[in-house]
Design a protein around this motif. Structure first.
Motif, mmCIF file in Angstrom:
data_model
loop_
_atom_site.group_PDB
_atom_site.id
_atom_site.type_symbol
_atom_site.label_atom_id
_atom_site.label_comp_id
_atom_site.label_asym_id
_atom_site.label_seq_id
_atom_site.Cartn_x
_atom_site.Cartn_y
_atom_site.Cartn_z
ATOM 1 N N ASP A 97 10.030 20.489 11.412
ATOM 2 C CA ASP A 97 10.541 19.585 12.436
ATOM 3 C C ASP A 97 9.531 18.499 12.811
ATOM 4 O OD1 ASP A 97 8.741 21.223 13.643
ATOM 5 O OD2 ASP A 97 9.958 21.623 15.423
ATOM 6 N N THR A 98 8.435 18.442 12.097
ATOM 7 C CA THR A 98 7.410 17.424 12.348
ATOM 8 C C THR A 98 7.559 16.280 11.347
ATOM 9 O OG1 THR A 98 5.888 19.136 13.081
ATOM 10 C CG2 THR A 98 4.947 16.995 12.541
ATOM 11 N N GLN A 99 7.583 15.085 11.858
ATOM 12 C CA GLN A 99 7.706 13.920 10.995
ATOM 13 C C GLN A 99 6.635 12.907 11.362
ATOM 14 O OE1 GLN A 99 11.561 12.137 10.931
ATOM 15 N NE2 GLN A 99 10.921 10.496 9.564
ATOM 16 N N ILE A 100 5.885 12.458 10.351
ATOM 17 C CA ILE A 100 4.867 11.424 10.538
ATOM 18 C C ILE A 100 5.302 10.217 9.741
ATOM 19 C CG2 ILE A 100 2.467 10.780 10.162
ATOM 20 C CD1 ILE A 100 1.800 13.771 10.287
ATOM 21 N N GLN A 101 5.374 9.096 10.376
ATOM 22 C CA GLN A 101 5.759 7.876 9.673
ATOM 23 C C GLN A 101 4.956 6.720 10.259
ATOM 24 O OE1 GLN A 101 9.899 6.907 9.872
ATOM 25 N NE2 GLN A 101 9.731 5.383 8.274
ATOM 26 N N TYR A 102 3.852 6.396 9.580
ATOM 27 C CA TYR A 102 3.057 5.241 9.997
ATOM 28 C C TYR A 102 3.532 4.098 9.149
ATOM 29 C CZ TYR A 102 -0.089 8.779 11.790
ATOM 30 O OH TYR A 102 -0.626 9.832 12.446
ATOM 31 N N ALA A 103 3.487 3.028 9.240
ATOM 32 C CA ALA A 103 3.729 1.934 8.340
ATOM 33 C C ALA A 103 3.317 0.726 9.135
ATOM 34 C CB ALA A 103 5.167 1.836 7.876
ATOM 35 N N VAL A 104 2.099 0.426 9.026
ATOM 36 C CA VAL A 104 1.548 -0.674 9.788
ATOM 37 C C VAL A 104 2.047 -1.988 9.243
ATOM 38 C CG1 VAL A 104 -0.581 -1.759 10.518
ATOM 39 C CG2 VAL A 104 -0.461 0.705 10.304
ATOM 40 N N GLY A 105 2.690 -1.983 8.204
ATOM 41 C CA GLY A 105 3.249 -3.188 7.629
ATOM 42 C C GLY A 105 3.991 -2.796 6.384
ATOM 43 N N GLN A 106 5.152 -3.333 6.213
ATOM 44 C CA GLN A 106 5.943 -2.995 5.050
ATOM 45 C C GLN A 106 6.390 -4.279 4.377
ATOM 46 O OE1 GLN A 106 9.182 -0.546 6.292
ATOM 47 N NE2 GLN A 106 7.901 0.701 7.601
ATOM 48 N N GLY A 107 6.423 -4.258 3.089
ATOM 49 C CA GLY A 107 6.885 -5.422 2.343
ATOM 50 C C GLY A 107 6.055 -6.648 2.644
ATOM 51 N N GLU A 108 6.685 -7.648 3.207
ATOM 52 C CA GLU A 108 6.023 -8.923 3.491
ATOM 53 C C GLU A 108 5.101 -8.851 4.704
ATOM 54 O OE1 GLU A 108 6.945 -12.279 2.227
ATOM 55 O OE2 GLU A 108 7.897 -11.327 0.517
ATOM 56 N N ASP A 109 5.225 -7.773 5.510
ATOM 57 C CA ASP A 109 4.494 -7.702 6.767
ATOM 58 C C ASP A 109 3.270 -6.793 6.671
ATOM 59 O OD1 ASP A 109 4.098 -8.429 9.389
ATOM 60 O OD2 ASP A 109 5.194 -6.713 10.177
ATOM 61 N N THR A 110 2.617 -6.774 5.529
ATOM 62 C CA THR A 110 1.415 -5.956 5.386
ATOM 63 C C THR A 110 0.251 -6.648 6.098
ATOM 64 O OG1 THR A 110 0.742 -7.015 3.323
ATOM 65 C CG2 THR A 110 2.194 -5.086 3.142
ATOM 66 N N PRO A 111 -0.781 -5.904 6.452
ATOM 67 C CA PRO A 111 -1.944 -6.533 7.098
ATOM 68 C C PRO A 111 -2.560 -7.646 6.255
ATOM 69 C CG PRO A 111 -2.078 -4.161 7.315
ATOM 70 C CD PRO A 111 -0.910 -4.459 6.402
ATOM 71 N N GLU A 112 -2.592 -7.460 4.955
ATOM 72 C CA GLU A 112 -3.164 -8.488 4.092
ATOM 73 C C GLU A 112 -2.322 -9.766 4.127
ATOM 74 O OE1 GLU A 112 -4.873 -9.150 -0.412
ATOM 75 O OE2 GLU A 112 -3.745 -7.340 0.030
ATOM 76 N N ASN A 113 -1.003 -9.624 4.115
ATOM 77 C CA ASN A 113 -0.136 -10.805 4.182
ATOM 78 C C ASN A 113 -0.260 -11.508 5.525
ATOM 79 O OD1 ASN A 113 0.753 -10.460 1.602
ATOM 80 N ND2 ASN A 113 2.656 -9.444 2.169
ATOM 81 N N ARG A 114 -0.409 -10.728 6.603
ATOM 82 C CA ARG A 114 -0.602 -11.345 7.912
ATOM 83 C C ARG A 114 -1.924 -12.102 7.955
ATOM 84 N NH1 ARG A 114 1.476 -6.349 9.835
ATOM 85 N NH2 ARG A 114 -0.602 -5.725 10.472
ATOM 86 N N PHE A 115 -2.965 -11.536 7.340
ATOM 87 C CA PHE A 115 -4.256 -12.215 7.284
ATOM 88 C C PHE A 115 -4.144 -13.516 6.488
ATOM 89 C CE2 PHE A 115 -8.291 -13.122 5.218
ATOM 90 C CZ PHE A 115 -9.150 -13.166 6.311
ATOM 91 N N ASP A 116 -3.475 -13.472 5.345
ATOM 92 C CA ASP A 116 -3.290 -14.682 4.526
ATOM 93 C C ASP A 116 -2.513 -15.753 5.294
ATOM 94 O OD1 ASP A 116 -4.695 -13.563 2.442
ATOM 95 O OD2 ASP A 116 -2.913 -12.940 1.327
ATOM 96 N N ALA A 117 -1.492 -15.339 6.056
ATOM 97 C CA ALA A 117 -0.727 -16.297 6.861
ATOM 98 C C ALA A 117 -1.608 -16.899 7.950
ATOM 99 C CB ALA A 117 0.491 -15.613 7.479
#
Length: 130
Positions: free
Chosen positions: A89-109
């Motif tokens: 019954d435990t679920q972990i779901q992090y996703a600090v950025g998916q697809g176009e919204d990754t940290p690297e893409n945000r940095f490039d923008a």
């Protein structure tokens, strides 16, 4: 006139603390942009003061982009973090950025935002070369 300290202060505002080892690269980027503005784009003997802030942002953008691509940019995590783990019954779901919204893409923008409009700001100060 733009000086190294102006760029160091702006980098600090952007979240990057420059050290003495960065000074040589900062000076290189500053000289490259100033020579571009004076020699290749505006062809004016002096850079108008109104362009100082645009030059500072452009140098910061080039510097941060260089640091990122050389692997020397510390403090930014570009790895994809756990997407989904479900166990009982435990679920972990992090996703600090998916697809176009990754940290690297945000940095490039963000870097592109710093570069945005540089030539447009310089254009009114151009002189024709005969």
């Amino acid at each position: 006139m733009v000086e190294r300290q102006n760029i160091i202060d702006r980098l600090d505002q952007l979240g990057y603390v420059a050290s003495e080892t960065d000074y040589q690269q900062i000076d290189f980027e500053l000289n490259k942009i100033i020579k571009y503005v004076i020699n290749n784009f505006t062809r004016t003997p002096e850079i108008p003061e109104i362009l100082d802030y645009r030059i500072i942002d452009r140098v910061c953008a080039d510097f941060l982009y260089y640091k990122k691509n050389s692997g020397e940019l510390k403090g930014f995590n570009y790895d994809v973090v756990i997407k989904s783990i479900k166990e009982g019954d435990t679920q972990i779901q992090y996703a600090v950025g998916q697809g176009e919204d990754t940290p690297e893409n945000r940095f490039d923008a963000f870097v592109k935002h710093l570069e945005r409009g540089f030539d447009k700001w310089c254009s009114p100060h151009r002189r024709l070369q005969w």
